[in-house]
Motif scaffolding. Structure first.
Motif, PDB file in Angstrom:
ATOM      1  N   UNK A  90      -2.539  -5.447   5.023  1.00 28.69           N
ATOM      2  CA  UNK A  90      -2.091  -6.890   5.183  1.00 28.69           C
ATOM      3  C   UNK A  90      -1.475  -6.368   3.232  1.00 28.69           C
ATOM      4  N   UNK A  91      -2.335  -6.177   2.025  1.00 25.89           N
ATOM      5  CA  UNK A  91      -1.005  -6.477   1.057  1.00 25.89           C
ATOM      6  C   UNK A  91      -0.115  -4.366   1.216  1.00 25.89           C
ATOM      7  N   UNK A  92      -0.473  -3.404   1.696  1.00 23.76           N
ATOM      8  CA  UNK A  92       0.422  -2.856   2.024  1.00 23.76           C
ATOM      9  C   UNK A  92       1.245  -3.035   2.645  1.00 23.76           C
ATOM     10  N   UNK A  93       1.262  -3.622   3.908  1.00 20.81           N
ATOM     11  CA  UNK A  93       2.551  -3.918   4.709  1.00 20.81           C
ATOM     12  C   UNK A  93       3.462  -4.489   4.104  1.00 20.81           C
ATOM     13  N   UNK A  94       2.937  -5.563   3.237  1.00 17.57           N
ATOM     14  CA  UNK A  94       4.151  -6.226   2.179  1.00 17.57           C
ATOM     15  C   UNK A  94       3.870  -6.207   0.130  1.00 17.57           C
ATOM     16  N   UNK A  95       4.113  -4.953   0.628  1.00 16.27           N
ATOM     17  CA  UNK A  95       3.855  -5.072  -1.553  1.00 16.27           C
ATOM     18  C   UNK A  95       3.991  -5.634  -1.990  1.00 16.27           C
ATOM     19  N   UNK A  96       5.211  -6.876  -1.614  1.00 17.18           N
ATOM     20  CA  UNK A  96       5.697  -7.725  -2.569  1.00 17.18           C
ATOM     21  C   UNK A  96       4.860  -8.731  -2.997  1.00 17.18           C
ATOM     22  N   UNK A  97       4.088  -8.955  -2.049  1.00 21.22           N
ATOM     23  CA  UNK A  97       3.364  -9.674  -2.215  1.00 21.22           C
ATOM     24  C   UNK A  97       1.419 -10.165  -4.401  1.00 21.22           C
ATOM     25  N   UNK A  98       2.065  -8.245  -4.343  1.00 20.23           N
ATOM     26  CA  UNK A  98       1.359  -8.742  -5.788  1.00 20.23           C
ATOM     27  C   UNK A  98       2.454  -9.052  -6.625  1.00 20.23           C
ATOM     28  N   UNK A  99       3.649  -9.088  -6.822  1.00 18.30           N
ATOM     29  CA  UNK A  99       4.538  -9.366  -7.609  1.00 18.30           C
ATOM     30  C   UNK A  99       4.590 -10.869  -7.999  1.00 18.30           C
ATOM     31  N   UNK A 100       3.750 -11.792  -6.688  1.00 16.25           N
ATOM     32  CA  UNK A 100       3.515 -13.319  -7.144  1.00 16.25           C
ATOM     33  C   UNK A 100       2.928 -13.576  -7.762  1.00 16.25           C
ATOM     34  N   UNK A 101       2.817 -14.635  -8.994  1.00 16.17           N
ATOM     35  CA  UNK A 101       2.035 -14.578  -9.613  1.00 16.17           C
ATOM     36  C   UNK A 101       1.018 -15.972  -9.277  1.00 16.17           C
ATOM     37  N   UNK A 102      -0.215 -15.676  -9.919  1.00 14.70           N
ATOM     38  CA  UNK A 102      -0.829 -16.710  -9.167  1.00 14.70           C
ATOM     39  C   UNK A 102      -1.073 -17.410 -10.164  1.00 14.70           C
ATOM     40  N   UNK A 103      -0.814 -18.975 -10.112  1.00  9.74           N
ATOM     41  CA  UNK A 103      -1.260 -20.585 -10.959  1.00  9.74           C
ATOM     42  C   UNK A 103      -1.979 -20.723 -10.618  1.00  9.74           C
ATOM     43  N   UNK A 104      -3.056 -20.280  -9.494  1.00  8.63           N
ATOM     44  CA  UNK A 104      -4.261 -21.468  -8.935  1.00  8.63           C
ATOM     45  C   UNK A 104      -4.757 -20.944  -8.207  1.00  8.63           C
ATOM     46  N   UNK A 105      -6.248 -21.306  -7.726  1.00  5.10           N
ATOM     47  CA  UNK A 105      -7.099 -21.519  -6.826  1.00  5.10           C
ATOM     48  C   UNK A 105      -6.376 -21.142  -5.525  1.00  5.10           C
ATOM     49  N   UNK A 106      -6.428 -20.655  -4.246  1.00  2.13           N
ATOM     50  CA  UNK A 106      -6.186 -20.750  -3.092  1.00  2.13           C
ATOM     51  C   UNK A 106      -5.858 -22.263  -2.415  1.00  2.13           C
ATOM     52  N   UNK A 107      -4.666 -22.936  -1.462  1.00  4.19           N
ATOM     53  CA  UNK A 107      -4.614 -23.738  -1.435  1.00  4.19           C
ATOM     54  C   UNK A 107      -4.102 -23.703   0.349  1.00  4.19           C
ATOM     55  N   UNK A 108      -3.871 -22.443   0.528  1.00  2.00           N
ATOM     56  CA  UNK A 108      -2.693 -22.628   1.583  1.00  2.00           C
ATOM     57  C   UNK A 108      -3.202 -22.371   2.929  1.00  2.00           C
ATOM     58  N   UNK A 109      -3.605 -22.901   3.989  1.00  2.00           N
ATOM     59  CA  UNK A 109      -4.369 -22.560   5.181  1.00  2.00           C
ATOM     60  C   UNK A 109      -5.043 -21.539   5.449  1.00  2.00           C
TER      61      UNK A 109
END
Length: 227
Positions: A90-109
């Motif tokens: 999944x990450x390789x399919x959308x490598x831009x995901x790695x550029x999104x800063x993590x500002x906290x623990x996950x809350x998305x469903x």
């Protein structure tokens, strides 16, 4: 001539449009104005549903992946292997995901569903709740790190394949001082880097499998101690 009404949108539409921009042009191309243009709406119309770009990035991060994989029957180790490889894909399919800063623990469903899936793989182990979380977070960190390295090296290889040739081994022989870096000097002398192509898809996959094996071996040893 009377203009037609702007299409009705919601946060899901905005997120899908932002992901389409990132897939086509990279994360740096994503802005509220660019997404509004993609949707045929005004920028202000987007702010009625998504408060800021940071919120949009969080929505994109959660929607970047498909649903978590269906894990096989059997022991925890095989289940986590499937989970880890699905996450890497999944990450390789959308490598831009790695550029999104993590500002906290996950809350998305969607993110929580992936978290739940991995935790479920450890249901039949003697690990305590906090230990299960630690295992999953450690595995997630390993996969994200491997994905980042793979994506970065792939880009470097595409830009300059010569960096990944025998020239690298020759360069190391010139700059690695055995007195200062004795362990690395032994590896260089053994000819590990004397290859025509240091970056092959099969090697990258094998390195991931080896790293995953070592991680799961450590978890198995810990579970054995807890048992």
């Amino acid at each position: 001539m009377k203009r037609g009404r702007k299409p009705t949108i919601d946060a899901a539409d905005i997120t899908r449009a932002a992901i389409a921009v990132a897939d086509a042009e990279g994360l740096t191309a994503v802005s509220m104005a660019r997404v509004a243009q993609e949707l045929g709406n005004s920028t202000m119309a987007l702010y009625r549903h998504v408060k800021s770009k940071d919120e949009l990035l969080a929505l994109m991060a959660d929607a970047a992946f498909d649903e978590p994989p269906v894990l096989p029957d059997g022991e925890w180790r095989a289940k986590l292997e499937v989970w880890a490889k699905a996450l890497l894909s999944g990450v390789r399919r959308r490598p831009w995901f790695l550029q999104i800063p993590m500002n906290g623990p996950p809350t998305g469903l969607r993110s929580l569903a992936w978290f739940d899936c991995a935790l479920g793989a450890l249901d039949d182990t003697p690990l305590e709740a906090g230990e299960k979380v630690g295992v999953v977070m450690g595995l997630m960190t390993f996969v994200h790190g491997e994905a980042w390295l793979s994506v970065t090296l792939t880009q470097g290889y595409e830009n300059d394949p010569a960096q990944f040739s025998r020239l690298y081994g020759q360069r190391l022989r010139e700059i690695v001082d055995p007195r200062r870096m004795p362990a690395l000097a032994k590896i260089v002398a053994a000819g590990v880097f004397d290859m025509d192509d240091l970056f092959e898809a099969e090697d990258v996959a094998a390195e991931f499998d080896f790293g995953l094996h070592l991680f799961l071996e450590g978890v198995a040893a810990h579970i054995g101690g807890r048992a």
